[in-house]
Design an enzyme around this catalytic site. Structure first.
Site, PDB file in Angstrom:
ATOM      1  N   GLU A  27      76.449  -8.216 -54.929  1.00  0.00           N
ATOM      2  CA  GLU A  27      76.007  -6.810 -55.039  1.00  0.00           C
ATOM      3  C   GLU A  27      76.956  -6.026 -55.951  1.00  0.00           C
ATOM      4  OE1 GLU A  27      72.959  -6.162 -53.594  1.00  0.00           O
ATOM      5  OE2 GLU A  27      73.159  -4.348 -54.804  1.00  0.00           O
TER       6      GLU A  27
HETATM    7  C1  FAD Z   1      76.425 -16.416 -51.837  1.00  0.00           C
HETATM    8  C2  FAD Z   1      75.877 -15.588 -52.947  1.00  0.00           C
HETATM    9  C3  FAD Z   1      74.701 -14.868 -52.762  1.00  0.00           C
HETATM   10  C4  FAD Z   1      74.155 -14.127 -53.810  1.00  0.00           C
HETATM   11  N1  FAD Z   1      72.948 -13.499 -53.641  1.00  0.00           N
HETATM   12  C5  FAD Z   1      72.327 -12.982 -54.739  1.00  0.00           C
HETATM   13  C6  FAD Z   1      70.965 -12.525 -54.662  1.00  0.00           C
HETATM   14  O1  FAD Z   1      70.353 -12.560 -53.593  1.00  0.00           O
HETATM   15  N2  FAD Z   1      70.379 -12.070 -55.789  1.00  0.00           N
HETATM   16  C7  FAD Z   1      71.035 -12.040 -56.993  1.00  0.00           C
HETATM   17  O2  FAD Z   1      70.441 -11.631 -57.971  1.00  0.00           O
HETATM   18  N3  FAD Z   1      72.320 -12.441 -57.090  1.00  0.00           N
HETATM   19  C8  FAD Z   1      72.975 -12.916 -56.000  1.00  0.00           C
HETATM   20  N4  FAD Z   1      74.272 -13.360 -56.098  1.00  0.00           N
HETATM   21  C9  FAD Z   1      74.968 -13.239 -57.371  1.00  0.00           C
HETATM   22  C10 FAD Z   1      76.075 -12.184 -57.370  1.00  0.00           C
HETATM   23  O3  FAD Z   1      75.533 -10.903 -57.252  1.00  0.00           O
HETATM   24  C11 FAD Z   1      76.898 -12.393 -58.652  1.00  0.00           C
HETATM   25  O4  FAD Z   1      77.601 -13.616 -58.497  1.00  0.00           O
HETATM   26  C12 FAD Z   1      77.840 -11.248 -58.917  1.00  0.00           C
HETATM   27  O5  FAD Z   1      77.124 -10.082 -59.232  1.00  0.00           O
HETATM   28  C13 FAD Z   1      78.818 -11.552 -60.071  1.00  0.00           C
HETATM   29  O6  FAD Z   1      78.153 -12.109 -61.168  1.00  0.00           O
HETATM   30  P1  FAD Z   1      78.700 -13.456 -61.819  1.00  0.00           P
HETATM   31  O7  FAD Z   1      78.886 -14.441 -60.721  1.00  0.00           O
HETATM   32  O8  FAD Z   1      77.842 -13.846 -62.944  1.00  0.00           O
HETATM   33  O9  FAD Z   1      80.143 -13.081 -62.358  1.00  0.00           O
HETATM   34  P2  FAD Z   1      80.476 -12.451 -63.788  1.00  0.00           P
HETATM   35  O10 FAD Z   1      79.550 -11.371 -64.126  1.00  0.00           O
HETATM   36  O11 FAD Z   1      80.656 -13.554 -64.757  1.00  0.00           O
HETATM   37  O12 FAD Z   1      81.900 -11.797 -63.464  1.00  0.00           O
HETATM   38  C14 FAD Z   1      83.071 -12.591 -63.251  1.00  0.00           C
HETATM   39  C15 FAD Z   1      84.225 -11.670 -62.908  1.00  0.00           C
HETATM   40  O13 FAD Z   1      84.485 -10.804 -64.008  1.00  0.00           O
HETATM   41  C16 FAD Z   1      84.462  -9.453 -63.603  1.00  0.00           C
HETATM   42  N5  FAD Z   1      83.842  -8.665 -64.673  1.00  0.00           N
HETATM   43  C17 FAD Z   1      82.627  -8.836 -65.236  1.00  0.00           C
HETATM   44  N6  FAD Z   1      82.425  -7.902 -66.181  1.00  0.00           N
HETATM   45  C18 FAD Z   1      83.529  -7.128 -66.215  1.00  0.00           C
HETATM   46  C19 FAD Z   1      83.906  -5.985 -66.970  1.00  0.00           C
HETATM   47  N7  FAD Z   1      83.117  -5.426 -67.880  1.00  0.00           N
HETATM   48  N8  FAD Z   1      85.124  -5.445 -66.723  1.00  0.00           N
HETATM   49  C20 FAD Z   1      85.934  -5.968 -65.787  1.00  0.00           C
HETATM   50  N9  FAD Z   1      85.621  -7.035 -65.047  1.00  0.00           N
HETATM   51  C21 FAD Z   1      84.427  -7.613 -65.253  1.00  0.00           C
HETATM   52  C22 FAD Z   1      83.679  -9.417 -62.310  1.00  0.00           C
HETATM   53  O14 FAD Z   1      84.135  -8.361 -61.476  1.00  0.00           O
HETATM   54  C23 FAD Z   1      83.973 -10.772 -61.706  1.00  0.00           C
HETATM   55  O15 FAD Z   1      85.142 -10.709 -60.930  1.00  0.00           O
HETATM   56  C24 FAD Z   1      74.839 -14.061 -55.046  1.00  0.00           C
HETATM   57  C25 FAD Z   1      76.048 -14.762 -55.216  1.00  0.00           C
HETATM   58  C26 FAD Z   1      76.551 -15.528 -54.201  1.00  0.00           C
HETATM   59  C27 FAD Z   1      77.810 -16.331 -54.455  1.00  0.00           C
END
Ligand code: FAD
Length: 591
Positions: A435
């Protein structure tokens, strides 16, 4: 096995002595009389401790598995899900036009806290459905609402939110899932979504996926994104189930925690989808759900910690180790219980003072959402919008820390799976990530929310804090609260000023301090809650309340928070004022 008993006494205190719900003009609040909320919370508490909590370790051990294209949930989840539906718990605050009970959201939060504390993973199936119901209710056509909402509110059909793709989570402008318009007005949806909670399971006869995808003509980035309803099984115009849609589960993820919640890779292979809301305005439609969804995750953060804390208290009273430095307290035993030791007390007080503050903060946030919706109150809307990243980011960070503290009280036994304490820590960890990861919450707060509507809402918050401190001037008993709150609020304002003066010319200066700002603001919010709670507790004692133990503990716990947690604000300010230089000093290849 860990146990859980809902803290109804404290919830009632927050609802009635802090928020005074039944005397509020917010629609539906007049019905929230003390006896009524007691009865609802009591019934939900029984379901939580008798049905959901015993299933929590079962879900953790068994997890979910993919069998012949269908996800199987852990043993007992189906009966418990049926019991939740039967009890009407899935429909508590939903729209009565479609079978909901129309209760205020704040009551749903109180009940939701219990369900999450007792079994976070199980509660996700219903929680995601609630989010999808809100989206369809807010943005659907009359026909869409009539077709989907009654079944979803009853949880005969569940819902999902599909945003994340393999190459993008935070930066949704990069998403590749395509929506091709068809002659009949529907769309063909093609793409892969990952990490989809409740993406597939065996608890409902249909799953209504809400999917973000790009339709032609929308332009680059997030502007081109639209939101679509994509049912697992297509629904005929009369509401009966039709053919299977071209949606399949690619995989169920193995993960650190919430094993009972199916986290799925979802493949859309030209699946039939229907536009929800306006074309190319999908992000806006999603964002209207954001305050509620993020508040729900903040709630998860502290609710899991509440269960961990309850077990840590029981263990600290039971486990005999060492003697109290002030003299033997358990002469009949081989040693004194852990709870005599000041360092164990510190850990318990850290948890208790956080949890009660977090509950007050979250219920207050929920009451702002009710006020914003029920009275179209734009100030309440602005305030909750400002608070949302703090509720989500601060409460989940601190909730995880509280789980670790509870685990620590068990010593080595906390690390051993058999005791169940490790599950709380593992389950709570995801709340800091999904989220919108907490770092991104901090960016949202500093980069967007502070300046929203010309800074009107943050200024209103500062005024609110100032007025609270002023209201207790001359009351010496309140000094430990007001003095600490005043100092922290000043530090928060100084930090805001630092961003205003430096943020434009050195954006990295603001972004290097954003995480500290989120925590600094979190402490000010909990400090405000504790000040109000202390006042309410003193008022009850002055009024001759019989339950003196509760109120005295409330005041002492608040004093602990003000004395032991609020000093962190000075540290956060110092870090913020150190600017970008210490953070950005190294070149990427120096790491
Ligand atoms: C168990 C689980 C359940 C989930 N359920 C859902 C669901 O129901 N529906 C859905 O759509 N998604 C879901 N997700 C996905 C989740 O919302 C994403 O994993 C999350 O939003 C982060 O995206 P990402 O993993 O691609 O990380 P990335 O976007 O690659 O980010 C990696 C890190 O970099 C940081 N970061 C990214 N951009 C920036 C920036 N501009 N400045 C500073 N820091 C930054 C982030 O804070 C993070 O720490 C789920 C994930 C898990 C693990």
């Amino acid at each position: 096995m860990p146990s859980y008993t809902a803290n109804i006494r404290d919830m009632q205190f927050v609802l009635h002595e802090l928020l005074h719900v039944s005397s509020s003009e917010v629609p539906g609040y007049a019905d929230l009389e003390r006896d009524f909320t007691e009865a609802v919370l009591d019934a939900a508490g029984k379901v939580s401790s008798e049905v959901l909590a015993p299933l929590n370790p079962v879900g953790d051990h068994e997890g979910c598995r993919l069998e012949n294209g269908v996800v199987r949930t852990p043993k007992g989840f189906d009966e418990a899900f049926a019991a939740m539906k039967e009890g009407g718990w899935t429909a508590l605050d939903c729209n009565p036009d479609y079978g909901g009970q129309g209760m205020p959201y704040v009551l749903n939060c109180a009940v939701g806290e219990m369900f999450v504390s007792s079994n976070m993973a199980f509660n996700m199936y219903q929680g995601l459905t609630h989010g999808a119901v809100s989206a369809i209710d807010a943005h659907g056509t009359e026909a869409q609402k009539a077709l989907y909402l009654p079944k979803m509110i009853a949880c005969d059909w569940t819902g999902t939110m599909n945003l994340t793709e393999p190459h993008c989570g935070t930066d949704l402008g990069l998403l590749r899932t395509k929506a091709e318009p068809q002659e009949d007005g529907s769309y063909k949806i093609t793409g892969t979504k990952i990490f989809i909670s409740a993406g597939d399971h065996d608890l409902a006869e249909n799953i209504i996926h809400l999917v973000l995808a790009k339709a032609p003509g929308g332009g680059e980035g997030t502007k081109g994104i639209s939101l679509f309803i994509v049912p697992k099984v297509l629904v005929n115009a009369d509401g009966t189930l039709g053919a299977r849609n071209a949606v399949s589960v690619g995989k169920v993820e193995h993960k650190m925690g919430i094993h009972g919640s199916a986290t799925c890779v979802m493949n859309y292979d030209g699946a039939t989808g229907y536009l929800l809301g306006d074309l190319h305005k999908g992000m806006r439609a999603m964002f209207t759900m954001m305050n509620e969804a993020r508040l729900g995750v903040g709630l998860q953060g502290y609710a899991v910690a509440e269960a961990a804390y309850q077990n840590a208290v029981a263990y600290a009273k039971d486990r005999l180790q060492g003697r109290a430095v002030t003299g033997v307290e358990n002469p009949g035993g081989a040693a004194d219980p852990l709870i005599v030791h000041p360092d164990i007390r510190r850990a318990l007080m850290d948890q208790k003072s956080f949890l009660e503050g977090a509950r007050a903060f979250t219920f207050w946030g929920a009451s702002l959402i009710d006020r914003a919706h029920g009275l179209s109150d734009h100030d309440a809307e602005g305030l909750i919008s400002l608070m949302t990243p703090v509720i989500k980011g601060f409460l989940t960070d601190k909730g995880f820390e509280a789980c670790v503290l509870a685990q620590q009280i068990y010593g080595g036994h906390g690390y051993i799976e058999e005791q169940g304490m490790s599950q709380f820590t593992r389950d709570a960890r995801i709340t800091m990530i999904y989220e919108g990861a907490n770092g991104v919450q901090a960016l949202d707060l500093v980069g967007r929310k502070l300046a929203q509507d010309g800074g009107k809402h943050v200024m209103a918050f500062f005024e609110m804090v100032k007025a609270e401190c002023k209201a207790h001037e001359g009351d010496d008993r309140m000094k430990p609260f007001t003095e600490a709150l005043k100092a922290a609020s000043k530090q928060l304002q100084t930090a805001g000023m630092y961003f205003m003066q430096n943020g434009m010319k050195t954006p990295n200066a603001a972004l290097s301090g954003s995480y500290d700002f989120m925590h600094l603001m979190g402490h000010v919010c909990l400090g405000l809650m504790w000040t109000r709670m202390a006042k309410a507790a003193y008022a009850a004692l002055d009024g001759g309340a019989s339950d003196t133990g509760f109120y005295e503990a409330k005041i002492a716990t608040g004093r602990y928070y003000m004395a032991r947690q609020m000093p962190a604000c000075a540290m956060h300010l110092a870090r913020i004022e150190s600017g970008a230089e210490p953070v950005m000093a190294l070149a990427a290849d120096q790491f």
